[in-house]
Motif scaffolding. Structure first.
Motif, PDB file in Angstrom:
ATOM      1  N   ASN A 266      -1.034   8.484  -8.923  1.00 34.33           N
ATOM      2  CA  ASN A 266      -0.684   8.496 -10.409  1.00 34.33           C
ATOM      3  C   ASN A 266      -0.956   6.685 -10.444  1.00 34.33           C
ATOM      4  O   ASN A 266      -0.968   6.085 -10.641  1.00 34.33           O
ATOM      5  N   TRP A 267      -1.367   6.853 -11.969  1.00 31.59           N
ATOM      6  CA  TRP A 267      -1.711   5.354 -12.413  1.00 31.59           C
ATOM      7  C   TRP A 267      -0.171   4.902 -12.102  1.00 31.59           C
ATOM      8  O   TRP A 267       1.311   4.657 -12.662  1.00 31.59           O
ATOM      9  N   GLN A 268      -0.528   2.924 -11.906  1.00 30.42           N
ATOM     10  CA  GLN A 268       1.217   2.243 -11.582  1.00 30.42           C
ATOM     11  C   GLN A 268       0.616   1.419 -11.610  1.00 30.42           C
ATOM     12  O   GLN A 268      -0.193   0.656 -11.649  1.00 30.42           O
ATOM     13  N   VAL A 269       2.251   0.480 -11.819  1.00 21.04           N
ATOM     14  CA  VAL A 269       2.391  -1.249 -12.097  1.00 21.04           C
ATOM     15  C   VAL A 269       2.765  -1.621 -10.988  1.00 21.04           C
ATOM     16  O   VAL A 269       3.447  -1.559 -11.104  1.00 21.04           O
ATOM     17  N   HIS A 270       1.940  -2.965 -10.206  1.00 20.63           N
ATOM     18  CA  HIS A 270       2.460  -3.959  -9.092  1.00 20.63           C
ATOM     19  C   HIS A 270       2.184  -4.755 -10.381  1.00 20.63           C
ATOM     20  O   HIS A 270       1.554  -5.513 -10.516  1.00 20.63           O
TER      21      HIS A 270
ATOM     22  N   ALA B 278       4.595   3.779 -12.713  1.00 19.82           N
ATOM     23  CA  ALA B 278       5.598   3.738 -12.124  1.00 19.82           C
ATOM     24  C   ALA B 278       4.959   2.058 -12.087  1.00 19.82           C
ATOM     25  O   ALA B 278       4.350   1.599 -11.866  1.00 19.82           O
ATOM     26  N   LEU B 279       6.529   1.707 -11.909  1.00 19.11           N
ATOM     27  CA  LEU B 279       6.661  -0.221 -11.571  1.00 19.11           C
ATOM     28  C   LEU B 279       7.209  -0.188 -10.640  1.00 19.11           C
ATOM     29  O   LEU B 279       7.757   0.375  -9.900  1.00 19.11           O
ATOM     30  N   HIS B 280       6.163  -1.000 -10.085  1.00 15.71           N
ATOM     31  CA  HIS B 280       6.645  -1.482  -8.241  1.00 15.71           C
ATOM     32  C   HIS B 280       5.574  -2.900  -8.815  1.00 15.71           C
ATOM     33  O   HIS B 280       5.767  -3.826  -8.638  1.00 15.71           O
TER      34      HIS B 280
ATOM     35  N   PHE C 106       0.832  -1.447  -0.094  1.00 18.63           N
ATOM     36  CA  PHE C 106      -0.159  -0.187   0.246  1.00 18.63           C
ATOM     37  C   PHE C 106       0.528   1.395  -0.253  1.00 18.63           C
ATOM     38  O   PHE C 106       0.243   2.206  -0.051  1.00 18.63           O
ATOM     39  N   THR C 107       2.332   0.871   0.494  1.00 20.36           N
ATOM     40  CA  THR C 107       3.518   2.816   0.538  1.00 20.36           C
ATOM     41  C   THR C 107       3.072   2.687  -0.904  1.00 20.36           C
ATOM     42  O   THR C 107       2.817   4.433  -0.831  1.00 20.36           O
ATOM     43  N   PRO C 108       3.208   1.929  -2.047  1.00 19.26           N
ATOM     44  CA  PRO C 108       2.591   3.166  -3.432  1.00 19.26           C
ATOM     45  C   PRO C 108       1.666   4.084  -2.963  1.00 19.26           C
ATOM     46  O   PRO C 108       1.935   5.199  -4.313  1.00 19.26           O
TER      47      PRO C 108
ATOM     48  N   ALA D 133       9.025  -2.481 -20.082  1.00 19.85           N
ATOM     49  CA  ALA D 133       9.017  -1.764 -21.561  1.00 19.85           C
ATOM     50  C   ALA D 133       7.817  -1.081 -21.869  1.00 19.85           C
ATOM     51  O   ALA D 133       7.862   0.143 -22.305  1.00 19.85           O
ATOM     52  N   VAL D 134       6.408  -1.387 -21.998  1.00 23.98           N
ATOM     53  CA  VAL D 134       6.040  -0.891 -21.636  1.00 23.98           C
ATOM     54  C   VAL D 134       5.141   0.478 -20.522  1.00 23.98           C
ATOM     55  O   VAL D 134       4.832   1.752 -20.221  1.00 23.98           O
ATOM     56  N   CYS D 135       5.771  -0.250 -19.192  1.00 22.09           N
ATOM     57  CA  CYS D 135       5.832   1.117 -18.726  1.00 22.09           C
ATOM     58  C   CYS D 135       6.914   2.510 -18.760  1.00 22.09           C
ATOM     59  O   CYS D 135       6.214   3.678 -18.772  1.00 22.09           O
ATOM     60  N   ASP D 136       7.512   2.078 -19.027  1.00 17.61           N
ATOM     61  CA  ASP D 136       8.782   3.421 -19.477  1.00 17.61           C
ATOM     62  C   ASP D 136       7.930   3.833 -20.756  1.00 17.61           C
ATOM     63  O   ASP D 136       8.395   5.087 -20.427  1.00 17.61           O
TER      64      ASP D 136
END
Length: 211
Positions: free
Chosen positions: A183-187, A206-208, A176-178, A198-201
Motif C-alpha cells: 500500500n501507499w505509505q509515507v516515510h 500509513a505514516l512511518h 524496509f520492514t514497512p 493530518a494529510v496522512c489521516d
C-alpha cells in the motif's frame, strides 16, 4: 529446392538475438518482458527485468482501473522502463560478443588475461559494489519520470529507497520492514509535522517515522 529458411542454418547457433521494441506502449497495448526485449542470458538479467516491467505496469493499471489515478499515469510505464531495457540489451550484446568472439586477440584475453585480472579487480570493494548494484538491478532509478520530484541531499525523487537501520515505530530493524505492505505509505526521517500527520489521516496513508 532452395532452402526455404536460409537464416536458420547451422551458423545461426553461433549467435544470440538482441532486440528491443521501439515502443513499450501503443494505445491500449503494452509490451513487457521478453515481448519487449530479448537478449543474451549473460548476467542473468532477463527474468528480473521482466518482473520489473510487470510490477511497474501492474500497480499503475490497478490504480487506473480502481479509479485511484488518471489514465495518464500509464504514460509513465514506457518512460521508466524502456531506457533501462535498451541499456541492458546493448550491454549483454557487448559482453556476449566478447565472450564468444573467435578472433585471436579475443581468445587470448578470454583464456589468459581475464583469469588473471578478474580476481584482482574483484578484490577491490568498489568493483564488487558496482558489480552487485548492476547485477541486482538496485542501481535502477526513475529520476527522469514525471512522477519523480525533489531531492534530499544525494537522494533524488525516483531513486531506490536507501536502506537505513532503524527502529520502525518501535518494531523491526530497518526502513524496509514497512515495505512488506504494497500500500501507499509515507516515510518521515526526523520529526513528522502535524500537517503531514493530518494529510496522512485524511488520505488514509500509513505514516512511518524514523529517528
Amino acid at each position: 529446392m532452395d532452402d526455404p529458411h536460409p537464416s536458420l542454418g547451422a551458423d545461426s547457433c553461433k549467435g544470440v538475438h538482441h532486440r528491443g521494441a521501439e515502443f513499450f506502449r501503443r494505445g491500449r497495448a503494452f509490451l513487457l518482458g521478453d515481448a519487449a526485449h530479448v537478449h543474451s542470458p549473460v548476467g542473468g538479467q532477463g527474468m528480473n527485468t521482466g518482473i520489473g516491467d510487470a510490477v511497474n505496469l501492474a500497480w499503475k493499471l490497478a490504480a487506473v482501473l480502481h479509479g485511484w489515478a488518471d489514465a495518464s499515469l500509464l504514460d509513465s510505464y514506457e518512460l521508466e522502463r524502456i531506457a533501462f531495457a535498451r541499456r541492458l540489451v546493448a550491454t549483454t550484446d557487448r559482453v556476449f560478443t566478447g565472450v564468444t568472439s573467435d578472433g585471436p586477440i579475443a581468445r587470448q584475453v578470454r583464456l589468459h588475461l581475464a583469469p588473471l585480472l578478474l580476481p584482482l579487480l574483484f578484490n577491490l570493494a568498489a568493483v564488487r559494489r558496482s558489480a552487485f548494484r548492476t547485477v541486482s538491478q538496485t542501481a535502477v532509478h526513475y529520476r527522469g519520470s514525471r512522477l519523480s520530484e525533489g531531492r534530499a541531499g544525494a537522494v533524488h525523487g525516483g531513486d531506490r529507497l536507501p536502506w537505513v537501520k532503524a527502529a520502525v515505530d518501535g518494531a523491526g530493524e530497518d526502513n524496509f520492514t514497512p515495505l512488506t505492505s504494497l500500500n501507499w505509505q509515507v516515510h518521515v526521517y526526523g520529526r513528522a509535522a502535524s500537517e503531514v500527520q493530518a494529510v496522512c489521516d485524511r488520505r488514509r496513508l500509513a505514516l512511518h517515522v524514523f529517528a
